[in-house]
Design a protein around this motif. Structure first.
Motif: not given
Length: 121
Positions: A22, A38, A42, A50, A52, A70, A87
């Motif tokens: 992300f 997000w 995960s 996952f 960021k 993403f 989502k």
């Protein structure tokens, strides 16, 4: 789930396990609401790692300019998604499945009806 820097990201992307990334900017109004979906994704996908990464930590050779962005890299082709979304839509774009559902069908019917009325005039 963790935040990473540029060098760590390069190492993760070379691994064999799927990695979902992300890319976000702290001040982006579209990025802020995307943190919650997000984090929920995960928890739903324990087999995918996952991470960021904040815009200041993205290596320049990655070429990411629009936020939020993403990516899922790993087994199979690389999948990407851009922008703020639900989502369910994010999950569908990155991990497969159907997009939109009822809302998309309604919009199509509306457009078809509008098209038909233009022909009559």
């Amino acid at each position: 789930m963790k935040s990473v820097k540029g060098d760590e990201l390069k190492k993760l992307l070379k691994s064999q396990t799927p990695v979902a990334v992300f890319y976000f900017m702290e001040t982006c109004p579209h990025c802020i609401p995307m943190h919650t979906p997000w984090d929920e994704l995960s928890r739903e996908k324990p087999d995918t790692k996952f991470v960021k990464i904040e815009s200041a930590d993205i290596p320049s050779e990655m070429g990411i300019s629009g936020f939020p962005h993403f990516e899922v890299v790993g087994n199979g082709p690389k999948k990407q998604a851009d922008g703020q979304m639900s989502k369910e839509d994010l999950k569908a774009k990155l991990f497969g499945g159907k997009l939109g559902g009822r809302l998309r069908r309604r919009k199509t019917r509306r457009l078809r009806a509008r098209r038909n009325t233009r022909r009559v005039r």
